[in-house]
Write a protein that holds these residues in place. Structure first.
Motif, PDB file in Angstrom:
ATOM      1  N   PHE A 267     -81.631  28.838  42.960  1.00  0.00           N
ATOM      2  CA  PHE A 267     -80.642  28.426  41.959  1.00  0.00           C
ATOM      3  C   PHE A 267     -79.356  29.249  42.090  1.00  0.00           C
ATOM      4  O   PHE A 267     -78.248  28.703  42.145  1.00  0.00           O
ATOM      5  CB  PHE A 267     -81.232  28.581  40.564  1.00  0.00           C
ATOM      6  N   PHE A 268     -79.490  30.574  42.133  1.00  0.00           N
ATOM      7  CA  PHE A 268     -78.314  31.439  42.194  1.00  0.00           C
ATOM      8  C   PHE A 268     -77.574  31.302  43.527  1.00  0.00           C
ATOM      9  O   PHE A 268     -76.336  31.326  43.561  1.00  0.00           O
ATOM     10  CB  PHE A 268     -78.718  32.901  41.984  1.00  0.00           C
ATOM     11  N   SER A 269     -78.299  31.162  44.617  1.00  0.00           N
ATOM     12  CA  SER A 269     -77.639  31.065  45.927  1.00  0.00           C
ATOM     13  C   SER A 269     -76.881  29.756  46.080  1.00  0.00           C
ATOM     14  O   SER A 269     -75.867  29.697  46.785  1.00  0.00           O
ATOM     15  CB  SER A 269     -78.671  31.198  47.049  1.00  0.00           C
ATOM     16  N   GLU A 270     -77.352  28.689  45.428  1.00  0.00           N
ATOM     17  CA  GLU A 270     -76.661  27.400  45.512  1.00  0.00           C
ATOM     18  C   GLU A 270     -75.406  27.367  44.641  1.00  0.00           C
ATOM     19  O   GLU A 270     -74.388  26.801  45.037  1.00  0.00           O
ATOM     20  CB  GLU A 270     -77.610  26.273  45.096  1.00  0.00           C
ATOM     21  N   ARG A 271     -75.471  27.992  43.476  1.00  0.00           N
ATOM     22  CA  ARG A 271     -74.353  27.912  42.539  1.00  0.00           C
ATOM     23  C   ARG A 271     -73.381  29.083  42.649  1.00  0.00           C
ATOM     24  O   ARG A 271     -72.225  28.964  42.281  1.00  0.00           O
ATOM     25  CB  ARG A 271     -74.890  27.810  41.102  1.00  0.00           C
ATOM     26  N   PHE A 272     -73.862  30.209  43.143  1.00  0.00           N
ATOM     27  CA  PHE A 272     -73.008  31.383  43.301  1.00  0.00           C
ATOM     28  C   PHE A 272     -73.230  31.973  44.698  1.00  0.00           C
ATOM     29  O   PHE A 272     -73.893  33.002  44.847  1.00  0.00           O
ATOM     30  CB  PHE A 272     -73.322  32.426  42.225  1.00  0.00           C
ATOM     31  N   PRO A 273     -72.698  31.328  45.727  1.00  0.00           N
ATOM     32  CA  PRO A 273     -72.966  31.756  47.110  1.00  0.00           C
ATOM     33  C   PRO A 273     -72.553  33.196  47.396  1.00  0.00           C
ATOM     34  O   PRO A 273     -73.175  33.864  48.238  1.00  0.00           O
ATOM     35  CB  PRO A 273     -72.141  30.769  47.953  1.00  0.00           C
ATOM     36  N   ASP A 274     -71.514  33.684  46.724  1.00  0.00           N
ATOM     37  CA  ASP A 274     -71.022  35.033  47.000  1.00  0.00           C
ATOM     38  C   ASP A 274     -71.633  36.092  46.081  1.00  0.00           C
ATOM     39  O   ASP A 274     -71.538  37.289  46.372  1.00  0.00           O
ATOM     40  CB  ASP A 274     -69.488  35.077  46.856  1.00  0.00           C
ATOM     41  N   LEU A 275     -72.211  35.670  44.978  1.00  0.00           N
ATOM     42  CA  LEU A 275     -72.674  36.635  43.969  1.00  0.00           C
ATOM     43  C   LEU A 275     -74.165  36.536  43.673  1.00  0.00           C
ATOM     44  O   LEU A 275     -74.659  37.264  42.797  1.00  0.00           O
ATOM     45  CB  LEU A 275     -71.895  36.422  42.657  1.00  0.00           C
ATOM     46  N   TRP A 276     -74.900  35.678  44.399  1.00  0.00           N
ATOM     47  CA  TRP A 276     -76.279  35.407  43.996  1.00  0.00           C
ATOM     48  C   TRP A 276     -77.178  36.641  44.101  1.00  0.00           C
ATOM     49  O   TRP A 276     -78.103  36.805  43.309  1.00  0.00           O
ATOM     50  CB  TRP A 276     -76.861  34.258  44.818  1.00  0.00           C
ATOM     51  N   LEU A 277     -76.878  37.545  45.037  1.00  0.00           N
ATOM     52  CA  LEU A 277     -77.688  38.755  45.160  1.00  0.00           C
ATOM     53  C   LEU A 277     -77.544  39.647  43.924  1.00  0.00           C
ATOM     54  O   LEU A 277     -78.504  40.290  43.498  1.00  0.00           O
ATOM     55  CB  LEU A 277     -77.299  39.528  46.421  1.00  0.00           C
TER      56      LEU A 277
END
Length: 368
Positions: free
Chosen positions: A312-322
């Motif tokens: 979910f986070f990697s798809e919506r926030f590619p630069d901040l998902w970590l």
């Protein structure tokens, strides 16, 4: 009639009964997943279920046995490579795999020959990691190496195996790993119908693995395993041999990790040494810790929740998902040290007390 109703209410509202009902509902939802998920989402769910199988084995080892292994990625990778070797040979059509030809080999290595047969490849992918874990575990536990020393030893095993697989490019594909798989038993892997069948195979393996672990935990061996975790010396003085018992659960967890790796490569259609490194091994332990170790339901919940959040986070926030994923781990560790299952237990206890209070007879009624 009133007493019978109260007994039925107690059975339905007990934590174990609720968990069984919830898991049954989860199984039904998972079985219907191909009806409401796209091919891509179904493939993701299938990989998550493969990870759950690994987490169940790690929960047996760590949550119930108190043995923290940060080398489960090795057993996962061995199982994945076992199936990848079969798929690569099938894709090559009886010829030498491409990376072997590039490296100057002229004939198939002897240890690749058994993987020409599908059933042998499946057996070796599951039993191979189990045998290696049994040998390593027995030599380690017999010498009473435990705790942080065993954990460091498993990390050293990861470094050795990853270095070996990268260095032997002619036999393993090196850092590039193995890819280019096209069929399995003649069925095209890229076909949506084949992927649906593979998903159901993964689901069946997940259900069987869960039932096996559940039966084991609630058997006499499960109680002995908990005794090893809580007081190994006292168990030894009672006449048990903890080395044999710990070796068995370590081998079983490795077999489940190998099974998970084998199912993973059928859906991902790619495997490399990075999948068996230290970081993936630590991440696997986080799945169990986040869900709540010492509970099989926690291993399932933690694995599905963590990987879903990661997607979910990697798809919506590619630069901040970590950062979001790291913040999620911090929040759970600070406020839910027992994992997500502790939150469920708190809600269940509060709901149970409230429900009992509402349905319990008053003092005046009890004297009538």
């Amino acid at each position: 009639m009133k007493k019978r109703g109260e007994r039925m209410l107690t059975m339905v509202s007990s934590p174990s009964a609720r968990q069984k009902w919830i898991m049954t509902l989860v199984f039904v939802i998972l079985a219907m997943a191909p009806l409401y998920l796209s091919d891509f989402r179904l493939s993701l769910l299938g990989k998550f279920l493969a990870f759950v199988i690994l987490a169940l084995g790690l929960d047996l080892l760590w949550g119930y046995g108190g043995i923290l292994s940060l080398g489960q990625g090795v057993f996962f990778g061995l199982g994945a490579y076992g199936m990848a070797m079969y798929l690569k040979l099938e894709a090559s059509g009886g010829k030498l795999p491409d990376f072997m030809s590039w490296s100057g080999l002229t004939e198939l290595p002897w240890f690749w020959l058994p993987f020409q047969n599908f059933l042998l490849a499946v057996v070796l992918a599951v039993l191979g990691p189990a045998v290696i874990a049994a040998l390593l575990g027995y030599l380690t536990f017999r010498n009473r190496i435990r705790g942080v020393y065993f954990t460091i030893l498993t990390q050293a095993m990861v470094i050795v195996c990853v270095t070996l697989f990268i260095g032997q490019q002619a036999y393993t594909g090196g850092t590039n790993g193995m890819t280019g798989f096209s069929t399995i038993l003649g069925f095209p892997l890229a076909s949506p119908r084949t992927q649906v069948m593979i998903y159901y195979i993964v689901l069946i393996c997940f259900v069987l693995s869960f039932l096996l672990c559940y039966r084991l935990v609630h058997s006499r061996y499960g109680k002995v395993l908990i005794a090893i975790r809580d007081s190994e010396n006292r168990l030894r003085y009672s006449g048990y041999n903890p080395a044999v018992l710990k070796t068995f659960v370590f081998a079983l967890s490795a077999a489940l990790a190998g099974l998970a790796g084998m199912l993973f490569v059928l859906q991902e259609r790619y495997i490399s040494p990075t999948s068996m490194g230290i970081i993936p091994s630590i991440e696997m332990a986080l799945w169990v810790a986040l869900g709540g170790r010492g509970t099989l339901y926690g291993a399932v919940l933690g694995t599905l929740f963590t990987n879903s959040a990661k997607t979910f986070f990697s798809e919506r926030f590619p630069d901040l998902w970590l950062f979001f994923l790291g913040g999620l781990f911090i929040v759970v560790v600070l406020y839910l040290p027992g994992g997500l299952m502790s939150l469920y237990q708190k809600v269940s206890e509060r709901w149970g007390k409230k429900h009992v209070t509402q349905h319990s007879p008053s003092v005046s009624e009890s004297h009538r």
